[in-house]
Design an enzyme around this catalytic site. Structure first.
Site, PDB file in Angstrom:
ATOM      1  N   ASP A 158       0.925  -1.284   0.046  1.00 56.81           N
ATOM      2  CA  ASP A 158       0.001   0.034   0.007  1.00 56.81           C
ATOM      3  C   ASP A 158       1.045   1.168  -0.101  1.00 56.81           C
ATOM      4  OD1 ASP A 158      -2.725   1.185   0.601  1.00 56.81           O
ATOM      5  OD2 ASP A 158      -1.627   2.141   1.932  1.00 56.81           O
ATOM      6  N   HIS A 210      -7.563   9.526  -2.331  1.00 55.68           N
ATOM      7  CA  HIS A 210      -6.754   9.629  -0.893  1.00 55.68           C
ATOM      8  C   HIS A 210      -8.056  10.075   0.446  1.00 55.68           C
ATOM      9  CE1 HIS A 210      -2.694   9.138   1.245  1.00 55.68           C
ATOM     10  NE2 HIS A 210      -3.783   8.948   2.101  1.00 55.68           N
ATOM     11  N   LYS A 248      -2.224   6.426  -4.129  1.00 60.96           N
ATOM     12  CA  LYS A 248      -3.278   7.179  -3.975  1.00 60.96           C
ATOM     13  C   LYS A 248      -3.175   8.482  -4.559  1.00 60.96           C
ATOM     14  CE  LYS A 248      -3.728   4.699   0.348  1.00 60.96           C
ATOM     15  NZ  LYS A 248      -2.452   4.580   0.943  1.00 60.96           N
ATOM     16  N   TYR A 271       3.082   9.987   0.664  1.00 58.52           N
ATOM     17  CA  TYR A 271       4.322   9.230   1.701  1.00 58.52           C
ATOM     18  C   TYR A 271       5.654   9.559   1.227  1.00 58.52           C
ATOM     19  CZ  TYR A 271      -0.123   6.465   2.801  1.00 58.52           C
ATOM     20  OH  TYR A 271      -1.314   6.096   3.202  1.00 58.52           O
TER      21      TYR A 271
HETATM   22  N1  NDP Z   1      -5.685   6.026   3.441  1.00 60.20           N
HETATM   23  C1  NDP Z   1      -5.243   6.671   4.129  1.00 60.20           C
HETATM   24  O1  NDP Z   1      -5.651   7.755   4.599  1.00 60.20           O
HETATM   25  C2  NDP Z   1      -4.219   5.864   5.173  1.00 60.20           C
HETATM   26  C3  NDP Z   1      -3.739   4.815   4.960  1.00 60.20           C
HETATM   27  N2  NDP Z   1      -2.802   4.222   5.780  1.00 60.20           N
HETATM   28  C4  NDP Z   1      -2.081   3.201   5.346  1.00 60.20           C
HETATM   29  O2  NDP Z   1      -2.252   2.010   6.362  1.00 60.20           O
HETATM   30  C5  NDP Z   1      -1.089   1.616   6.801  1.00 60.20           C
HETATM   31  C6  NDP Z   1      -0.964   1.403   8.304  1.00 60.20           C
HETATM   32  O3  NDP Z   1      -1.366   2.161   9.119  1.00 60.20           O
HETATM   33  P1  NDP Z   1      -0.327   3.026   9.932  1.00 60.20           P
HETATM   34  O4  NDP Z   1      -1.089   4.212  10.301  1.00 60.20           O
HETATM   35  O5  NDP Z   1       0.977   3.218   9.531  1.00 60.20           O
HETATM   36  O6  NDP Z   1      -0.413   2.366  11.352  1.00 60.20           O
HETATM   37  P2  NDP Z   1      -0.270   0.744  11.830  1.00 60.20           P
HETATM   38  O7  NDP Z   1      -1.456   0.666  12.510  1.00 60.20           O
HETATM   39  O8  NDP Z   1      -0.061  -0.204  10.738  1.00 60.20           O
HETATM   40  O9  NDP Z   1       0.836   0.806  12.831  1.00 60.20           O
HETATM   41  C7  NDP Z   1       2.422   0.976  12.520  1.00 60.20           C
HETATM   42  C8  NDP Z   1       3.180   1.046  13.748  1.00 60.20           C
HETATM   43  O10 NDP Z   1       3.187  -0.307  14.423  1.00 60.20           O
HETATM   44  C9  NDP Z   1       4.392  -0.545  14.589  1.00 60.20           C
HETATM   45  N3  NDP Z   1       4.439  -2.071  14.565  1.00 60.20           N
HETATM   46  C10 NDP Z   1       4.178  -2.935  13.210  1.00 60.20           C
HETATM   47  N4  NDP Z   1       4.047  -4.183  13.699  1.00 60.20           N
HETATM   48  C11 NDP Z   1       4.230  -4.426  14.990  1.00 60.20           C
HETATM   49  C12 NDP Z   1       4.185  -5.523  15.764  1.00 60.20           C
HETATM   50  N5  NDP Z   1       3.908  -6.794  15.469  1.00 60.20           N
HETATM   51  N6  NDP Z   1       4.228  -5.091  17.128  1.00 60.20           N
HETATM   52  C13 NDP Z   1       4.574  -3.955  17.592  1.00 60.20           C
HETATM   53  N7  NDP Z   1       4.446  -3.080  16.712  1.00 60.20           N
HETATM   54  C14 NDP Z   1       4.299  -2.919  15.586  1.00 60.20           C
HETATM   55  C15 NDP Z   1       5.277   0.056  13.542  1.00 60.20           C
HETATM   56  O11 NDP Z   1       6.598   0.133  13.895  1.00 60.20           O
HETATM   57  P3  NDP Z   1       7.757  -0.144  12.937  1.00 60.20           P
HETATM   58  O12 NDP Z   1       7.629   0.191  11.644  1.00 60.20           O
HETATM   59  O13 NDP Z   1       8.837   0.596  13.750  1.00 60.20           O
HETATM   60  O14 NDP Z   1       8.280  -1.729  12.988  1.00 60.20           O
HETATM   61  C16 NDP Z   1       4.796   1.259  13.433  1.00 60.20           C
HETATM   62  O15 NDP Z   1       5.005   2.265  14.516  1.00 60.20           O
HETATM   63  C17 NDP Z   1       0.006   2.915   6.498  1.00 60.20           C
HETATM   64  O16 NDP Z   1       1.308   2.661   6.544  1.00 60.20           O
HETATM   65  C18 NDP Z   1      -0.757   3.348   4.978  1.00 60.20           C
HETATM   66  O17 NDP Z   1      -0.155   2.633   4.137  1.00 60.20           O
HETATM   67  C19 NDP Z   1      -2.663   4.550   6.987  1.00 60.20           C
HETATM   68  C20 NDP Z   1      -3.237   5.869   7.378  1.00 60.20           C
HETATM   69  C21 NDP Z   1      -4.098   6.724   6.595  1.00 60.20           C
HETATM   70  O1  NHF Z   2      -2.508   8.248   4.421  1.00 59.84           O
HETATM   71  C1  NHF Z   2      -2.250   9.142   5.167  1.00 59.84           C
HETATM   72  C2  NHF Z   2      -1.138   9.466   5.918  1.00 59.84           C
HETATM   73  O2  NHF Z   2      -0.365  10.717   5.523  1.00 59.84           O
HETATM   74  C3  NHF Z   2      -1.433  11.697   5.465  1.00 59.84           C
HETATM   75  C4  NHF Z   2      -0.620  12.842   5.394  1.00 59.84           C
HETATM   76  O3  NHF Z   2       0.517  13.274   6.334  1.00 59.84           O
HETATM   77  C5  NHF Z   2      -2.584  11.428   5.709  1.00 59.84           C
HETATM   78  O4  NHF Z   2      -3.541  12.707   5.483  1.00 59.84           O
HETATM   79  C6  NHF Z   2      -3.348  10.175   5.232  1.00 59.84           C
HETATM   80  O5  NHF Z   2      -4.148   9.827   5.536  1.00 59.84           O
END
Ligand code: NDP
Ligand code: NHF
Length: 316
Positions: A47, A114, A81, A52
């Protein structure tokens, strides 16, 4: 050993892996190795997003793994996105072409709007005046018409939306020639999205669950904010199954049929997170986790809640 991930079926008959790797906040200097580790562990769905700021480095990993013969392009499922500053119809095709160039790909598998709300064009990704985001009034329905053209031009196989509420999806469906295959939204036990999931299911739209672990590394996290992975009730359930809290959170979403995309740049966690396809949560535990819902939204972007298309001013 590489794990095998089940597929979901989209409303356009294409299949998509129910589990993938998130890349938001994955530093450019670490994400190439993270994506390579993920592919070795069995991930086939990555994703991404222009905003990003790391699509070139993600692309480097895809290229290496394809060149090594570990995967073929057609085995991979790559999402990106359209960012909020590119909603104006004439900016959409150049935006996907930039993303394709950065990723080193000829087509995407899935391209999402997005967010429903547009930002002012031509002033960077986060246009600001006096500390406030500057908006554009492009209607996401007009953006959707532009997204449909990308499918016709074979620049992406599927299109969808992200962070849309049910009224916004309804407006898109009213004019759509090509239906969105997915709505990517935040989803985990504190925000289980029951009503939005039911609505989307009734329209044959799959939910993709983002921030499934509660996004502890989100930039606006404050000390004292709730930490989903530290929830004592989830820890108790994890202990009962001999699994980690992360396993329980990811299994909870996948077992509800949601595409789930945890982010990690840590090899051991990347491998741990995909290891959820050999156990099942009992109904009584799924129902218990359902009760943790508390409208606990981590990715609320509430500093733009006066935008006319801000999605979270209604219940779902
Ligand atoms: N469409 C949108 O608007 C959005 C889309 N997204 C997407 O969804 C993805 C996931 O969501 P995100 O907000 O990043 O957060 P997550 O809920 O996936 O959490 C990520 C965090 O959890 C830590 N982590 C991962 N696996 C473990 C584990 N097994 N044990 C303990 N800690 C862990 C990672 O640390 P580390 O990396 O240091 O291991 C990081 O700090 C995003 O990366 C993006 O691709 C997210 C937000 C908005
Ligand atoms: O995917 C996402 C993470 O980063 C963006 C901007 O910082 C957010 O807005 C978004 O939802």
């Amino acid at each position: 050993m590489a794990q095998k991930v089940p597929f979901v079926q989209f409303n356009n008959d294409l299949k998509f892996p129910i589990f993938g790797l998130g890349t938001w906040k994955s530093p450019p200097g670490e994400v190439t190795q993270a994506v390579k580790n993920a592919i070795d562990a069995g991930y086939r769905h990555i994703d991404c997003a222009h905003v990003y700021g790391n699509e070139t480095e993600v692309g480097a990993a895809l290229k290496e793994k394809i060149q090594e013969g570990v995967v073929k392009r057609e085995d991979l499922y790559i999402t990106s996105k359209l960012w909020n500053t590119f909603h104006r119809p004439d900016l959409i095709e150049p935006a996907i072409k930039t993303t394709l160039c950065n990723l080193g790909l000829e087509y995407l598998d899935l391209y999402l709007i997005h967010w429903p709300q547009a930002y002012k064009e031509d002033e960077g990704l986060f246009p600001e005046k006096d500390g406030k985001t500057v908006y554009s009034d492009v209607d996401y329905v007009d953006t959707w018409k532009g997204m449909e053209k990308l499918v016709k031009k074979c620049l992406t196989k599927s299109i969808g939306v992200s962070n849309f509420n049910h009224e916004q999806i309804d407006r898109v469906l009213a004019i759509a020639e090509i239906k969105p295959v997915t709505n990517q939204v935040e989803c985990h036990p504190y925000l289980n999205q029951k009503k939005l999931i039911e609505y989307c299911k009734s329209k044959d739209i799959v939910i993709t669950a983002y921030s499934p672990l509660g996004s502890p590394d989100r930039p606006w996290a404050k000390p004292g904010d709730p930490q989903l992975m530290d929830d004592p009730k989830l820890k108790e359930i994890a202990q009962k199954y001999g699994k980690t809290t992360a396993h329980i959170l990811l299994r909870y979403n996948v077992q509800r049929g949601l595409i789930t995309i945890p982010k990690s740049v840590t090899k051991s966690r990347i491998e741990q997170n995909i290891d959820i396809f050999d156990f099942e949560l009992k109904n009584e535990d799924m129902e218990c986790i359902d009760t943790f819902d508390c409208n606990g939204r981590f990715c609320h972007l509430n500093w733009i809640k006066d935008h006319k298309y801000y999605p979270f001013n209604i219940e779902y």
